[in-house]
Design a protein around this motif. Structure first.
Motif, PDB file in Angstrom:
ATOM      1  N   PRO A   1       0.810  -1.220   0.000  1.00 47.31           N
ATOM      2  CA  PRO A   1       0.000   0.000   0.000  1.00 47.31           C
ATOM      3  C   PRO A   1       0.846   1.275   0.000  1.00 47.31           C
ATOM      4  CG  PRO A   1       0.107  -0.899   2.211  1.00 47.31           C
ATOM      5  CD  PRO A   1       0.871  -1.854   1.330  1.00 47.31           C
ATOM      6  N   PHE A   2       2.141   1.138  -0.141  1.00 48.41           N
ATOM      7  CA  PHE A   2       3.064   2.275  -0.205  1.00 48.41           C
ATOM      8  C   PHE A   2       4.239   1.855  -1.085  1.00 48.41           C
ATOM      9  CE2 PHE A   2       3.987  -0.430   3.334  1.00 48.41           C
ATOM     10  CZ  PHE A   2       5.362  -0.527   3.412  1.00 48.41           C
ATOM     11  N   PRO A   3       4.929   2.799  -1.714  1.00 51.93           N
ATOM     12  CA  PRO A   3       5.984   2.439  -2.665  1.00 51.93           C
ATOM     13  C   PRO A   3       7.261   1.950  -1.994  1.00 51.93           C
ATOM     14  CG  PRO A   3       5.831   4.808  -2.463  1.00 51.93           C
ATOM     15  CD  PRO A   3       4.684   4.254  -1.671  1.00 51.93           C
ATOM     16  N   LEU A   4       7.939   1.043  -2.661  1.00 53.39           N
ATOM     17  CA  LEU A   4       9.267   0.604  -2.245  1.00 53.39           C
ATOM     18  C   LEU A   4      10.265   1.689  -2.635  1.00 53.39           C
ATOM     19  CD1 LEU A   4      11.223  -1.685  -1.258  1.00 53.39           C
ATOM     20  CD2 LEU A   4      11.302  -2.448  -3.638  1.00 53.39           C
TER      21      LEU A   4
ATOM     22  N   ARG B   1       0.688   1.832  12.127  1.00 55.10           N
ATOM     23  CA  ARG B   1       1.813   2.765  12.001  1.00 55.10           C
ATOM     24  C   ARG B   1       1.784   3.469  10.642  1.00 55.10           C
ATOM     25  NH1 ARG B   1       5.028  -1.619  14.534  1.00 55.10           N
ATOM     26  NH2 ARG B   1       5.302  -1.056  16.730  1.00 55.10           N
ATOM     27  N   LEU B   2       1.412   2.748   9.600  1.00 53.32           N
ATOM     28  CA  LEU B   2       1.341   3.362   8.274  1.00 53.32           C
ATOM     29  C   LEU B   2       0.217   4.396   8.216  1.00 53.32           C
ATOM     30  CD1 LEU B   2       1.939   0.241   6.003  1.00 53.32           C
ATOM     31  CD2 LEU B   2       3.518   2.142   6.413  1.00 53.32           C
TER      32      LEU B   2
ATOM     33  N   SER C   1       0.629   8.140   1.444  1.00 50.90           N
ATOM     34  CA  SER C   1      -0.378   8.881   0.698  1.00 50.90           C
ATOM     35  C   SER C   1      -1.786   8.545   1.175  1.00 50.90           C
ATOM     36  CB  SER C   1      -0.263   8.578  -0.795  1.00 50.90           C
ATOM     37  OG  SER C   1      -0.599   7.224  -1.048  1.00 50.90           O
ATOM     38  N   ALA C   2      -2.726   9.434   0.862  1.00 48.47           N
ATOM     39  CA  ALA C   2      -4.126   9.190   1.210  1.00 48.47           C
ATOM     40  C   ALA C   2      -4.649   7.945   0.515  1.00 48.47           C
ATOM     41  CB  ALA C   2      -4.968  10.413   0.841  1.00 48.47           C
TER      42      ALA C   2
ATOM     43  N   GLN D   1      -6.158   4.673   2.346  1.00 49.12           N
ATOM     44  CA  GLN D   1      -7.484   4.176   1.984  1.00 49.12           C
ATOM     45  C   GLN D   1      -7.429   2.701   1.621  1.00 49.12           C
ATOM     46  OE1 GLN D   1     -10.347   5.561   2.293  1.00 49.12           O
ATOM     47  NE2 GLN D   1     -11.566   3.956   1.290  1.00 49.12           N
ATOM     48  N   GLN D   2      -6.368   2.289   0.922  1.00 46.87           N
ATOM     49  CA  GLN D   2      -6.208   0.874   0.580  1.00 46.87           C
ATOM     50  C   GLN D   2      -6.082   0.027   1.839  1.00 46.87           C
ATOM     51  OE1 GLN D   2      -2.935   0.051  -2.100  1.00 46.87           O
ATOM     52  NE2 GLN D   2      -2.924  -2.127  -1.609  1.00 46.87           N
TER      53      GLN D   2
END
Length: 298
Positions: free
Chosen positions: A96-99, A209-210, A217-218, A222-223
Motif C-alpha cells: 500500500p506504499f511504494p518501495l 503505524r502506516l 499517501s491518502a 485508503q487501501q
C-alpha cells in the motif's frame, strides 16, 4: 585448480568482479537508519532446509519495512537473481506504499548486476550490511524468527508442491501479521554505565503505524482501510492452521522416507518404554504445526 599462463587460478576474475560490484554498493549499519520514512526495507532469505543445507530445498524471501514493521514473504524454489527481482516486483504490486530502497546482506543472490540494475532503473536505493555482521540487519533477523520460523518452523521443504503450500501460508499470514499482530518498536536506547536503557513506542500493528504516518499517501491509507474492513482475524487464523497442516503433511512424508537424527533418537526412546506407554507418545513421524505469534501487547 589448474592455473593459467601465470599460475592464476581459474575463476579468480569472477571473484574479483564480484568484489568490485560489492564494493560499489554502500554499506548501511543498524545505526545508520535514523528513523526512515516507510518504504525502506531489509531483505533476506530464510532456508527451509531442516538440519542439512545439502540438496535442493525451498526458501522464503522476506522483506521488512524499517519504519512500520510491515513484513512480506514469498516462497522460492531456488535462489536466483532474476527470480529475486521478479519476486520483489510481485511484492511491490501488493504494497500500500511504494518501495524506496532495500538493504541486503552479502549473498550473491543479492549482490549482482541484475538486482543492482533493477534498483537503478526504478530509482531505488540499494545498500548492504557488513559481512558476518547480523546486527546490521536486526529488523529482518527479528522478523525471520518471530514471523517466518513461528509460522513455518524449522523442517525441510522440497519441491514445487511444498513451495506452493508455503506460498499459500505466506499469503494468509501477511494479512494477519500486518493488520492484527501488534509489536513494540524501539524509540531510543541510552547507556548509563554498564546498563542500557531502552524506550519503546506503544504497541501497534504495521497497518496502524502506516495510517499514522504523514509520509503515506491518502490512497495508500485508503487501501489499508479497505483491506482491513474485509478481514476477519478468526478466519485468518483458521486459514493459517489449514496451510500449516498442509505443510506438515510434506514434512511428515519426508521424515518417514528419510528419518532425521531426532526421529531416530525418539524411536530409540520408544523401544525402551513399556508397551502400555507407547500410546502416550503417538506416531513419532507426526509433527504439530507451528502456531502463529499472537499480538505482543504485554
Amino acid at each position: 585448480a589448474q592455473g593459467g599462463p601465470r599460475g592464476k587460478p581459474r575463476g579468480s576474475a569472477q571473484v574479483g568482479g564480484h568484489s568490485v560490484l560489492r564494493n560499489s554498493i554502500a554499506v548501511r549499519t543498524f545505526a545508520d537508519w535514523n528513523d526512515p520514512q516507510p518504504g525502506f526495507f531489509e531483505m533476506d532469505f530464510v532456508a527451509h532446509c531442516g538440519k542439512s543445507v545439502a540438496g535442493r530445498h525451498v526458501y522464503s524471501l522476506v522483506l521488512t519495512d524499517i519504519a512500520s514493521g510491515w513484513t512480506e514473504a514469498a516462497a522460492m524454489v531456488v535462489r536466483e537473481q532474476v527470480l529475486v527481482t521478479e519476486t520483489v516486483e510481485g511484492i511491490c504490486a501488493e504494497l500500500p506504499f511504494p518501495l524506496l530502497g532495500s538493504d541486503v546482506d552479502n549473498d550473491s543472490a543479492f549482490i549482482n548486476g541484475t538486482l543492482l540494475n533493477y534498483c537503478r532503473e526504478r530509482g531505488l536505493e540499494l545498500t548492504r550490511s557488513r559481512a558476518y555482521r547480523k546486527n546490521d540487519q536486526v529488523w529482518i533477523e527479528q522478523k525471520n524468527g518471530a514471523v517466518i520460523r513461528k509460522m513455518v518452523g524449522y523442517g525441510r521443504l522440497e519441491g514445487l508442491e511444498s513451495a506452493a503450500a508455503l506460498a499459500k501460508l505466506h499469503a494468509v499470514a501477511r494479512l494477519y501479521v500486518n493488520y492484527f499482530q501488534a509489536s513494540f518498536k524501539l524509540k531510543s536506547k541510552t547507556r548509563e554505565g554498564a546498563k542500557v536503557k531502552k524506550q519503546y513506542y506503544a504497541p501497534a500493528t504495521p497497518a496502524d503505524r502506516l495510517r499514522a504516518s504523514d509520509k503515506v499517501s491518502a490512497e495508500g491509507k485508503q487501501q489499508i482501510r479497505e483491506v482491513f474492513d474485509g478481514l476477519d482475524p478468526v478466519d485468518l487464523l483458521r486459514q493459517i492452521r489449514e496451510a500449516q497442516r498442509r505443510l506438515v503433511s510434506f514434512l511428515g512424508n519426508k521424515r518417514r522416507t528419510s528419518p532425521t537424527a531426532c526421529a531416530r533418537a525418539r524411536h530409540r526412546r520408544l523401544r525402551s518404554q513399556p508397551i502400555e506407554r507407547l500410546a502416550e507418545w503417538g506416531d513419532p513421524s507426526d509433527s504439530s504445526p507451528a502456531r502463529p505469534a499472537g499480538p505482543n501487547m504485554a
